[in-house]
Motif scaffolding. Structure first.
Motif, mmCIF file in Angstrom:
data_model
loop_
_atom_site.group_PDB
_atom_site.id
_atom_site.type_symbol
_atom_site.label_atom_id
_atom_site.label_comp_id
_atom_site.label_asym_id
_atom_site.label_seq_id
_atom_site.Cartn_x
_atom_site.Cartn_y
_atom_site.Cartn_z
ATOM 1 N N PRO A 115 0.835 -1.203 0.000
ATOM 2 C CA PRO A 115 0.000 0.000 0.000
ATOM 3 C C PRO A 115 0.866 1.247 0.000
ATOM 4 C CG PRO A 115 -0.695 -1.559 1.696
ATOM 5 C CD PRO A 115 0.632 -2.025 1.190
ATOM 6 N N GLN A 116 0.240 2.378 -0.352
ATOM 7 C CA GLN A 116 0.972 3.643 -0.356
ATOM 8 C C GLN A 116 1.205 4.156 1.055
ATOM 9 O OE1 GLN A 116 -2.060 5.371 -2.699
ATOM 10 N NE2 GLN A 116 -1.016 5.045 -4.650
ATOM 11 N N ARG A 117 0.266 3.887 1.940
ATOM 12 C CA ARG A 117 0.413 4.293 3.332
ATOM 13 C C ARG A 117 -0.298 3.262 4.191
ATOM 14 N NH1 ARG A 117 1.083 7.486 7.502
ATOM 15 N NH2 ARG A 117 -0.638 8.088 8.860
ATOM 16 N N SER A 118 0.314 2.925 5.336
ATOM 17 C CA SER A 118 -0.252 1.898 6.207
ATOM 18 C C SER A 118 -0.174 2.326 7.661
ATOM 19 C CB SER A 118 0.502 0.566 6.038
ATOM 20 O OG SER A 118 0.496 0.120 4.696
ATOM 21 N N VAL A 119 -1.017 1.713 8.483
ATOM 22 C CA VAL A 119 -0.963 1.903 9.930
ATOM 23 C C VAL A 119 -1.002 0.527 10.585
ATOM 24 C CG1 VAL A 119 -2.016 4.193 9.917
ATOM 25 C CG2 VAL A 119 -3.474 2.165 10.095
ATOM 26 N N THR A 154 23.555 18.122 3.265
ATOM 27 C CA THR A 154 23.553 19.112 2.180
ATOM 28 C C THR A 154 23.720 18.493 0.801
ATOM 29 O OG1 THR A 154 25.931 19.464 2.521
ATOM 30 C CG2 THR A 154 24.417 20.949 3.677
ATOM 31 N N SER A 155 23.693 17.179 0.692
ATOM 32 C CA SER A 155 23.809 16.528 -0.608
ATOM 33 C C SER A 155 22.727 15.477 -0.751
ATOM 34 C CB SER A 155 25.195 15.888 -0.769
ATOM 35 O OG SER A 155 25.400 14.865 0.186
ATOM 36 N N ASP A 156 22.299 15.297 -1.996
ATOM 37 C CA ASP A 156 21.329 14.240 -2.301
ATOM 38 C C ASP A 156 20.076 14.376 -1.443
ATOM 39 O OD1 ASP A 156 20.498 12.067 -3.796
ATOM 40 O OD2 ASP A 156 21.255 10.602 -2.366
ATOM 41 N N VAL A 157 19.480 15.573 -1.437
ATOM 42 C CA VAL A 157 18.262 15.837 -0.679
ATOM 43 C C VAL A 157 17.273 16.577 -1.569
ATOM 44 C CG1 VAL A 157 19.475 15.930 1.523
ATOM 45 C CG2 VAL A 157 19.121 18.039 0.229
ATOM 46 N N SER A 158 16.004 16.521 -1.206
ATOM 47 C CA SER A 158 14.965 17.252 -1.919
ATOM 48 C C SER A 158 13.741 17.385 -1.028
ATOM 49 C CB SER A 158 14.572 16.547 -3.221
ATOM 50 O OG SER A 158 13.443 17.171 -3.819
ATOM 51 N N GLN A 159 13.132 18.583 -1.045
ATOM 52 C CA GLN A 159 11.925 18.763 -0.258
ATOM 53 C C GLN A 159 10.756 17.957 -0.808
ATOM 54 O OE1 GLN A 159 10.749 22.878 -0.318
ATOM 55 N NE2 GLN A 159 10.027 22.802 -2.424
ATOM 56 N N ALA A 160 10.878 17.462 -2.022
ATOM 57 C CA ALA A 160 9.822 16.632 -2.604
ATOM 58 C C ALA A 160 9.913 15.175 -2.155
ATOM 59 C CB ALA A 160 9.874 16.709 -4.125
ATOM 60 N N ASP A 161 10.949 14.816 -1.409
ATOM 61 C CA ASP A 161 11.084 13.435 -0.948
ATOM 62 C C ASP A 161 9.934 13.049 -0.025
ATOM 63 O OD1 ASP A 161 13.392 13.014 -2.309
ATOM 64 O OD2 ASP A 161 14.728 13.243 -0.589
ATOM 65 N N VAL A 162 9.519 11.792 -0.130
ATOM 66 C CA VAL A 162 8.603 11.229 0.852
ATOM 67 C C VAL A 162 9.416 10.908 2.101
ATOM 68 C CG1 VAL A 162 7.019 9.342 1.392
ATOM 69 C CG2 VAL A 162 7.120 10.285 -0.932
ATOM 70 N N VAL A 163 8.997 11.434 3.245
ATOM 71 C CA VAL A 163 9.721 11.235 4.495
ATOM 72 C C VAL A 163 8.863 10.400 5.439
ATOM 73 C CG1 VAL A 163 10.781 12.338 6.499
ATOM 74 C CG2 VAL A 163 10.975 13.401 4.234
ATOM 75 N N SER A 164 9.428 9.326 5.958
ATOM 76 C CA SER A 164 8.753 8.490 6.943
ATOM 77 C C SER A 164 9.530 8.541 8.255
ATOM 78 C CB SER A 164 8.662 7.037 6.466
ATOM 79 O OG SER A 164 7.883 6.924 5.299
ATOM 80 N N TRP A 188 21.033 2.379 2.538
ATOM 81 C CA TRP A 188 19.812 1.893 1.922
ATOM 82 C C TRP A 188 19.054 3.024 1.247
ATOM 83 C CZ3 TRP A 188 19.541 -2.764 0.544
ATOM 84 C CH2 TRP A 188 18.344 -3.315 0.064
ATOM 85 N N SER A 189 18.087 2.672 0.425
ATOM 86 C CA SER A 189 17.280 3.670 -0.272
ATOM 87 C C SER A 189 15.983 3.020 -0.722
ATOM 88 C CB SER A 189 18.038 4.226 -1.492
ATOM 89 O OG SER A 189 18.306 3.190 -2.419
ATOM 90 N N GLY A 190 15.060 3.851 -1.154
ATOM 91 C CA GLY A 190 13.806 3.365 -1.710
ATOM 92 C C GLY A 190 12.658 3.273 -0.742
ATOM 93 N N VAL A 191 12.870 3.565 0.552
ATOM 94 C CA VAL A 191 11.804 3.440 1.537
ATOM 95 C C VAL A 191 10.831 4.612 1.395
ATOM 96 C CG1 VAL A 191 11.253 3.404 3.991
ATOM 97 C CG2 VAL A 191 13.256 2.174 3.138
ATOM 98 N N THR A 192 9.551 4.303 1.232
ATOM 99 C CA THR A 192 8.523 5.339 1.142
ATOM 100 C C THR A 192 7.500 5.271 2.268
ATOM 101 O OG1 THR A 192 7.250 3.931 -0.377
ATOM 102 C CG2 THR A 192 8.722 5.572 -1.360
ATOM 103 N N ASP A 193 7.555 4.240 3.078
ATOM 104 C CA ASP A 193 6.673 4.145 4.247
ATOM 105 C C ASP A 193 7.347 3.206 5.233
ATOM 106 O OD1 ASP A 193 4.420 4.747 5.766
ATOM 107 O OD2 ASP A 193 3.279 3.038 5.009
ATOM 108 N N LEU A 194 7.315 3.564 6.518
ATOM 109 C CA LEU A 194 8.025 2.785 7.526
ATOM 110 C C LEU A 194 7.260 2.858 8.827
ATOM 111 C CD1 LEU A 194 10.823 1.263 8.017
ATOM 112 C CD2 LEU A 194 11.582 3.406 9.037
ATOM 113 N N THR A 223 7.785 -0.106 3.132
ATOM 114 C CA THR A 223 7.415 -0.156 1.721
ATOM 115 C C THR A 223 8.632 0.271 0.920
ATOM 116 O OG1 THR A 223 5.087 0.323 2.142
ATOM 117 C CG2 THR A 223 5.909 0.756 -0.067
ATOM 118 N N ILE A 224 9.103 -0.605 0.049
ATOM 119 C CA ILE A 224 10.224 -0.315 -0.832
ATOM 120 C C ILE A 224 9.792 -0.713 -2.232
ATOM 121 C CG2 ILE A 224 12.636 -0.750 -1.373
ATOM 122 C CD1 ILE A 224 13.079 -1.524 1.540
ATOM 123 N N GLY A 225 9.661 0.280 -3.109
ATOM 124 C CA GLY A 225 9.146 -0.008 -4.435
ATOM 125 C C GLY A 225 7.707 -0.460 -4.350
#
Length: 423
Positions: free
Chosen positions: A105-109, A343-353, A384-390, A401-403
């Motif tokens: 899922p895109q978001r879970s509880v 200060t590197s490899d960041v973006s305010q558009a990132d999904v943050v969990s 690691w990378s790719g985490v969009t929900d934790l 959630t990864i991918g």
């Protein structure tokens, strides 16, 4: 040579390349792995590497080893015995995540007393009874195209959870509540909101629930508020409360009537407050902190008057700010300390969990994971990378959630490896 084999089977050898002039061999770790002490090996010595965690994998190889490549050591693997050469240098990359299921899922509880995970994808709600390994469809919200908010209101005396979801189609926002942990739903609010979106919500034990709305036009930007456990709702536009209306991105409950919120602005407003507070359950708001940021992506309460705010300034910098004395009567008495900067490899558009348990705090984006084991005072990047929900699911485990899949992270995402020098 490296010898690895299952019990009762002949091990197979792997020859390591390297010059044979030095008199020390070092086992180094990268990625998630924690640094190990150097292993001084005079001549040729035998060392044993074993997996001492409950999940995840460690991969042994050369300096460019990455999770998924190299000799794998898992929680059920036999110890890996190495006959060390003179200056052979080995590396290990650890992956604390194991594939859990092919749907995410895109978001879970997580509902701990039920042992359930409830998640949304598109306009549908799903449930997992085995921590993300398999999912069942609970409900399709046919009057909405997208469900954007999923919030746990609380646990009822009968052991069932109250939930609220918010979705939209075209101009219309709809809110739904469940009294039985998501098995059945009632539509409780309907509103024409121009071009709406619904963001994250938060709930208090007294029945106050806040859900932030955004979108095109001031009619979509504001707060949906309930004071009766989600049964009835009212909406207030931000521009009716503030002369320079923020676009609230995140919200968290702290104490009776007190919520904190994080904002972005439609214009580049560095002088405006980005961290806000309400002391009356969302009726009125006051700015607490501005700072050189453009967006507060996520908030993680650590106690009643302490919280972490994950902030960005465009693609230039990411900051984790620790707010304290957040319940002080005077807003000026609240204090804010920057505890992490990248200060590197960041973006305010990132999904943050953000997630925590009794031992650690985790901030995850699609790019990397940061971990603190001292209440946010100090941080380390653990790769690691790719985490969009934790989320924390108990037992030092975190469901991610990864991918398009679910993964389980074990042992507080620490390196599950030990090195024992042999004979």
């Amino acid at each position: 040579e490296l010898n690895q084999g299952a019990p009762g089977q002949n091990p197979w050898p792997v020859t390591l390349s390297g010059r044979r002039t030095a008199k020390m061999t070092t086992l180094r770790l990268s990625g998630f792995a924690q640094p190990l002490p150097d292993q001084p090996l005079q001549g040729r010595r035998t060392i044993t590497v074993s997996h001492n965690g409950s999940g995840g994998s460690v991969y042994i190889g050369t300096s460019d080893v990455v999770p998924g490549q190299g000799l794998r050591i898992g929680p059920n693997s036999s110890p890996l015995t190495m006959q060390a050469g003179y200056n052979d240098v080995l590396y290990a990359a650890a992956n604390p995540f194991e594939w859990r299921g092919g749907f995410a899922p895109q978001r879970s509880v997580y509902l701990p007393y039920k042992g359930m995970v409830v998640g949304v994808a598109g306009n549908s709600l799903y449930v997992s009874y085995d921590l993300g390994a398999s999912w069942e469809l609970l409900r399709v919200f046919e009057k909405a195209d997208t469900i954007g908010a999923l919030t746990v209101i609380g646990l009822k005396p009968d052991g069932e959870y109250q939930l609220v979801v918010g979705g939209w189609r075209s101009r219309i926002v709809r809110l739904y509540t469940s009294e039985d942990s998501g098995q059945s739903w009632d539509e409780v609010h309907y509103r024409d909101a121009n071009t709406p979106h619904l963001l994250m919500g938060s709930a208090a034990p007294d029945g106050t629930v806040l859900i932030f709305g955004s979108g095109v036009g001031t009619n979509a930007q504001g707060v949906y508020r309930s004071v009766d456990f989600g049964r009835t709702w009212e909406f207030t536009q931000w521009n009716e409360m503030q002369p320079s209306p923020p676009l609230m991105q995140s919200v968290a409950h702290l104490s009776d009537g007190v919520f904190v919120a994080g904002a972005a602005y439609l214009s580049y407003a560095l002088g405006e407050p980005h961290i806000w507070r309400t002391k009356d359950g969302g009726e009125t708001w006051e700015g607490l902190q501005g700072g050189n940021i453009t967006r507060v992506n996520a908030i993680l309460p650590l106690s009643e008057d302490v919280a972490l705010f994950v902030c960005h300034r465009d693609v230039a910098v990411m900051r984790i700010i620790k707010g304290e004395n957040l319940l002080s009567p005077d807003a000026q008495d609240a204090t804010f300390t920057e505890v992490y900067t990248r200060t590197s490899d960041v973006s305010q558009a990132d999904v943050v969990s953000v997630a925590k348990n009794e031992e650690i705090v985790i901030v995850a984006t699609q790019r990397t994971i940061r971990l603190s084991d001292d209440h946010g005072v100090s941080w380390r990047d653990v790769g690691w990378s790719g985490v969009t929900d934790l989320m924390s699911v108990g037992g030092r485990r975190f469901l991610a959630t990864i991918g398009d899949s679910m993964y389980m992270g074990y042992d507080n995402l620490q390196t599950p490896i030990s090195v024992v020098e042999g004979i």
